[in-house]
Design an enzyme around this catalytic site. Structure first.
Site, PDB file in Angstrom:
ATOM      1  N   HIS A  43     -14.287   1.992   4.596  1.00  0.00           N
ATOM      2  CA  HIS A  43     -13.460   1.334   3.632  1.00  0.00           C
ATOM      3  C   HIS A  43     -14.238   0.966   2.363  1.00  0.00           C
ATOM      4  O   HIS A  43     -14.094   1.303   1.048  1.00  0.00           O
ATOM      5  CB  HIS A  43     -12.849   0.177   4.054  1.00  0.00           C
ATOM      6  CG  HIS A  43     -11.763  -0.286   3.062  1.00  0.00           C
ATOM      7  ND1 HIS A  43     -10.318   0.227   3.271  1.00  0.00           N
ATOM      8  CD2 HIS A  43     -11.725  -1.377   2.366  1.00  0.00           C
ATOM      9  CE1 HIS A  43      -9.634  -0.643   2.375  1.00  0.00           C
ATOM     10  NE2 HIS A  43     -10.324  -1.392   1.911  1.00  0.00           N
ATOM     11  N   ILE A  44     -15.257  -0.021   2.357  1.00  0.00           N
ATOM     12  CA  ILE A  44     -16.006  -0.544   1.229  1.00  0.00           C
ATOM     13  C   ILE A  44     -16.638   0.418   0.316  1.00  0.00           C
ATOM     14  O   ILE A  44     -16.780   0.420  -0.762  1.00  0.00           O
ATOM     15  CB  ILE A  44     -17.000  -1.652   1.700  1.00  0.00           C
ATOM     16  CG1 ILE A  44     -17.513  -2.211   0.516  1.00  0.00           C
ATOM     17  CG2 ILE A  44     -17.906  -0.789   2.683  1.00  0.00           C
ATOM     18  CD1 ILE A  44     -16.718  -3.102  -0.168  1.00  0.00           C
ATOM     19  N   GLY A  45     -17.055   1.723   1.390  1.00  0.00           N
ATOM     20  CA  GLY A  45     -17.665   2.769   0.356  1.00  0.00           C
ATOM     21  C   GLY A  45     -16.912   3.350  -0.673  1.00  0.00           C
ATOM     22  O   GLY A  45     -17.404   4.033  -1.372  1.00  0.00           O
ATOM     23  N   ALA A  46     -15.845   3.694  -0.243  1.00  0.00           N
ATOM     24  CA  ALA A  46     -14.498   4.776  -0.576  1.00  0.00           C
ATOM     25  C   ALA A  46     -14.038   3.693  -1.989  1.00  0.00           C
ATOM     26  O   ALA A  46     -13.238   4.500  -2.818  1.00  0.00           O
ATOM     27  CB  ALA A  46     -13.778   5.188   0.347  1.00  0.00           C
ATOM     28  N   ASP A  80      -9.608   6.168   7.402  1.00  0.00           N
ATOM     29  CA  ASP A  80     -10.216   4.975   6.813  1.00  0.00           C
ATOM     30  C   ASP A  80     -11.179   4.339   7.524  1.00  0.00           C
ATOM     31  O   ASP A  80     -12.452   4.424   7.337  1.00  0.00           O
ATOM     32  CB  ASP A  80      -9.260   4.319   6.031  1.00  0.00           C
ATOM     33  CG  ASP A  80      -9.635   2.963   5.275  1.00  0.00           C
ATOM     34  OD1 ASP A  80     -11.017   3.025   5.118  1.00  0.00           O
ATOM     35  OD2 ASP A  80      -9.159   2.017   4.987  1.00  0.00           O
ATOM     36  N   GLU A 114     -15.488   0.543  14.071  1.00  0.00           N
ATOM     37  CA  GLU A 114     -16.177   0.949  12.852  1.00  0.00           C
ATOM     38  C   GLU A 114     -17.726   1.218  12.926  1.00  0.00           C
ATOM     39  O   GLU A 114     -18.483   0.293  13.783  1.00  0.00           O
ATOM     40  CB  GLU A 114     -15.978  -0.114  11.824  1.00  0.00           C
ATOM     41  CG  GLU A 114     -16.351   0.132  10.542  1.00  0.00           C
ATOM     42  CD  GLU A 114     -15.695  -0.739   9.353  1.00  0.00           C
ATOM     43  OE1 GLU A 114     -16.009  -0.728   8.160  1.00  0.00           O
ATOM     44  OE2 GLU A 114     -15.198  -1.944   9.909  1.00  0.00           O
ATOM     45  N   ILE A 140       0.803  -1.219  -0.031  1.00  0.00           N
ATOM     46  CA  ILE A 140       0.027  -0.056   0.092  1.00  0.00           C
ATOM     47  C   ILE A 140       0.619   1.228   0.038  1.00  0.00           C
ATOM     48  O   ILE A 140       0.733   2.004  -0.933  1.00  0.00           O
ATOM     49  CB  ILE A 140      -1.014   0.182   1.215  1.00  0.00           C
ATOM     50  CG1 ILE A 140      -2.038  -1.360   1.117  1.00  0.00           C
ATOM     51  CG2 ILE A 140      -1.823   1.245   1.324  1.00  0.00           C
ATOM     52  CD1 ILE A 140      -2.720  -1.266   2.508  1.00  0.00           C
TER      53      ILE A 140
END
Length: 835
Positions: free
Chosen positions: A801-804, A779, A784, A672
């Site tokens: 995280h999943i939305g972005a 993030d 969460e 990353i």
């Protein structure tokens, strides 16, 4: 065309460019992320490359490989190669090592222009590499060539998919490209004010038009960064911000842009032309765009063409009648420098209205295939005193004289603009020892997107590993040739004469393959507790008994897992020892992303539960997410109220900060962090990093990548943006605490793409409210879904995280998740297993 002067009398592409420099030296030739490169600067940069090549002995007629990521530097490197008298061979760094090896060997390339480390990573150690960032000893620009290119000299060699199972290099001359420009540019109203998108890979000949169109008319080529090209929302914003007037697109890519345009309320764009190429145009998509744009709609032009006729062959400006008519793929009339015949199998002309193969003649027809005289003789033929190229494409002539494209007459298809020979896909799969035979076909999903499906006959005992096959394909062929689906069959369908029955293959591919669905009693019970891509969820439901309940409370989760065999999780739910004990039938915990910190691996191992994750796709996706968080935080922090009360007035912070020229401090430099460093350097940022195993050798290697290794204390004190990209361990828990925050600059931003507990969020809240740092972008927070007081602050950006993550990344993660789950349930270990 308002500025055709550079083309008049030009004998080569370098001659054309020299004329443009004299006319438009101070004007912007290139633009990327706000950076402008003038014609004069591009001329100087390309001279420097030509000097390096000449010093290495490169001259007229040589072939130079170009192993470069897309950026504003690539045109200068290409121009430098042409100035040296050589031709360029684009080598996409994303291609598999085997493909790159084959192309370099087939083209007999001895010198590459590119990053030496990247060449080594691609397995091209045996080829001399020239780094354009270096300088030739004792030689400085301007470059004076020993001999200028002749019109018939090669300008580039582009490799296309081959019917024999190997790609073939098409040799295109300076005269071919000049003929394209001289014939095509006058059909448009183009000039110095136009800004063209430079969107496509230089391994795709659409890029030739995108680069030389603006350079021949005094315009500007706007380089579309790879990250923006993959994120439709960012791409649409970039078109508006850069004022792009000429957009070049493959229809399947434009489909997503058109949808985003409509969803965004049809924002104002400067577009004057949208030029399609590479595959069939989607008339319904164009109509939807024009309906949304109203009187602001650009002119849509459909350009059919093949590499062997130099990018384009025919042209059709799409009219409202075309969009509403019965003709599915109107490709118009031949360009002025070309002619098209429609011939039958006996090479006789077909009557108007009947299908015939397209044969093309004219100054755009290329020199043929590199080192392939037999194939050249077969595809390029001379009769009636004229040299013709047989395209393999079918068309019919309409009553108005225009042509309608009808498809291929062989096994070549178009996928995302790339010409794909099904034989090449099949040959690559047959090279796998686990495959006895294979046959490929193309189907289409509900959105009209091409899906490459392969029927596979397993070898030996019939073992069939989708994940292993996909890994083999990725290592052998480019990404666009990797099948989307693999279907197991016992035998391939044959015709009565013993040949492969392509029609039956197509039918099996469309039906989803021969095997019947598993009986209901055999379906695996799967619990999905975090969001995954809808296509992966649909595929799970097709073969398993799936229950979805997103992020259930702990007590509810204990009841849900009582009879499940598979749990699919991301980072939002904790799979601890209590959950594993409550699930006596549990076989697999599958994490749809990177990391396993929310899974008790010891408890899973004790219970015989397999655990795997999917890090390969997540790493670049999270890096792109981190860049988005950085930009969002930098542009939206609002501190006026607190600054006034504190008596500290920092005007620059009110509207945000520019990241170009700032320092990015990376804490952690895995997949990353490395990708994020690359993105940041592309924005003009300085990059420093704190890394494990800080050795002198690694420092030298990092410096070669533009990264400076520094201790954490120095990083915190100097970085404008501190980005955390470390795994959550006992050592990194609350790595950024009160003391660390006090060490940061007051104007600094903190970006966390690690797990939430890496940051002491109570200390962060205090630092933000007391003005010790300017802002933060997070993030995933420690808990969460419950950011607490941090969400109340106007200088904090928080995103799930999943939305972005981009839709493409989510879809790919879902596909790998399905393949890996299939393997684990079959009792095989996957590469992403944990322990």
């Amino acid at each position: 065309m308002t500025s055709a002067d550079p083309l008049v009398g030009a004998r080569s592409l370098t001659d054309l460019f020299a004329r443009s420099v004299r006319l438009r030296g101070d004007a912007a030739a290139l633009s990327e992320s706000g950076r402008k490169i003038t014609y004069a600067e591009l001329d100087e940069a390309s001279d420097a490359v030509a000097v390096l090549l000449a010093d290495a002995g490169v001259g007229r007629g040589d072939l130079v490989g170009v192993l470069l990521e897309r950026s504003h530097r690539v045109p200068g490197w290409i121009l430098g190669i042409l100035k040296s008298g050589a031709a360029y061979v684009p080598l996409d760094p994303t291609y598999p090592r085997e493909r790159l090896h084959y192309m370099v060997a087939d083209a007999r390339v001895k010198i590459l222009v590119g990053d030496p480390e990247q060449a080594a990573a691609c397995g091209l150690d045996g080829v001399d590499v020239i780094d354009p960032r270096s300088s030739a000893p004792g030689v400085t620009p301007p470059f004076e060539p020993a001999a200028t290119p002749d019109p018939q000299d090669p300008a580039y060699v582009i490799y296309t998919s081959g019917s024999t199972g190997q790609p073939k290099g098409c040799v295109v001359t300076h005269a071919n490209v000049l003929a394209l420009l001289e014939a095509t540019l006058p059909l448009f109203d183009l000039g110095p004010r136009d800004r063209w998108s430079l969107f496509h890979s230089f391994s795709f000949d659409f890029s030739v038009w995108e680069l030389w169109g603006p350079l021949a008319t005094g315009g500007t080529a706007v380089v579309i960064p790879a990250a923006a090209a993959r994120a439709t929302e960012d791409f649409l914003r970039l078109l508006a911000d850069e004022g792009v007037t000429v957009l070049n697109q493959v229809p399947s890519v434009f489909r997503f842009l058109a949808r985003e345009y409509a969803d965004s309320g049809a924002p104002d764009l400067a577009l004057r032309y949208v030029i399609f190429g590479g595959e069939n145009v989607d008339l319904d998509v164009v109509k939807a765009y024009t309906d949304a744009a109203g009187d602001r709609a650009p002119e849509f032009v459909n350009m059919y063409g093949v590499t062997e006729t130099t990018v384009f062959t025919t042209v059709r400006t799409l009219t409202p009648a075309d969009l509403a008519g019965a003709v599915r793929s109107p490709i118009g009339v031949p360009l002025p420098h070309l002619s098209v015949r429609l011939l039958d199998g006996e090479l006789a002309p077909v009557p108007d209205g009947e299908a015939g193969e397209m044969w093309v003649a004219g100054t755009g027809v290329t020199a043929g295939y590199l080192h392939r005289p037999e194939l050249t003789a077969d595809r390029f033929r001379t009769f009636d005193g004229t040299r013709w190229y047989r395209t393999g494409d079918l068309a019919r002539r309409l009553p108005d004289g225009a042509l309608e494209y009808l498809g291929r007459n062989d096994q070549q298809v178009k996928i995302r603009g790339h010409r794909v020979e099904l034989a090449e896909v099949e040959e690559a799969l047959r090279a796998d020892a686990a495959v006895h035979d294979a046959a490929a076909a193309v189907t289409y999903d509900a959105d009209g997107t091409a899906v490459l499906v392969t029927l596979v006959v397993p070898a030996g005992d019939g073992a069939f590993s989708v994940a292993a096959l996909r890994r083999h394909a990725r290592a052998t062929v480019p990404a666009y040739l990797v099948p989307n689906r693999f279907l197991r069959v016992d035998t391939l369908p044959l015709t009565p004469s013993g040949k492969l029955d392509r029609r039956a293959v197509q039918e099996l591919a469309q039906a989803g393959g021969a095997p019947p669905p598993a009986p209901a009693a055999a379906r695996t019970r799967v619990l999905v507790v975090d969001p995954i891509h809808e296509s992966a969820l649909a595929e799970l439901r097709r073969t398993h008994d799936v229950h979805v309940e997103l992020r259930p409370p702990a007590d509810r989760l204990l009841r849900l897992v009582e009879d499940v065999e598979v749990i699919v999780v991301r980072s939002g739910v904790r799979i601890d020892a209590d959950v594993i004990r409550a699930a006596p039938r549990l076989k697999v915990v599958a994490r749809a992303g990177s990391g396993v910190d929310n899974i008790d691996l010891d408890a899973a191992e004790a219970a015989g539960v397999a655990v795997f994750n999917v890090p390969g796709v997540s790493a670049p996706a999270v890096a792109e997410l981190a860049l988005g968080l950085m930009l969002s935080a930098a542009r939206h922090i609002v501190l006026a109220d607190r600054q006034v009360r504190a008596g500290v007035w920092n005007k620059a912070a009110l509207a945000g900060i520019e990241l170009g020229g700032k320092t990015l401090g990376l804490v952690g430099l895995g997949q990353i962090g490395s990708r994020l460093a690359e993105l940041a350097r592309g924005m003009g940022m300085r990059v420093v990093a704190t890394v494990d195993r800080d050795t002198p050798e690694r420092r030298v290697r990092l410096r070669g990548q533009g990264i400076e290794a520094v201790p954490l204390e120095e990083l915190l004190a100097t970085a404008d943006v501190v980005c955390l990209a470390v795994p959550l361990t006992d050592r990194t828990h609350h790595l950024i605490d009160d003391r660390s925050l006090r060490a940061m600059r007051r104007s600094a931003l903190l970006v966390n793409i690690s797990r939430g507990p890496v940051v002491d969020e109570e200390a962060l809240y205090r630092a933000l409210t007391e003005g010790e740092i300017a802002g933060a972008a997070l993030d995933v927070v420690a808990e969460e879904g419950n950011p607490g007081r941090l969400a109340e602050l106007d200088n904090v950006v928080i995103t799930p995280h999943i939305g972005a993550m981009s839709a493409d990344s989510q879809e790919r993660i879902g596909r790998i998740l399905l393949d890996s789950l299939h393997e684990v349930l079959a009792g095989r270990k996957v590469a992403t297993s944990c322990r």
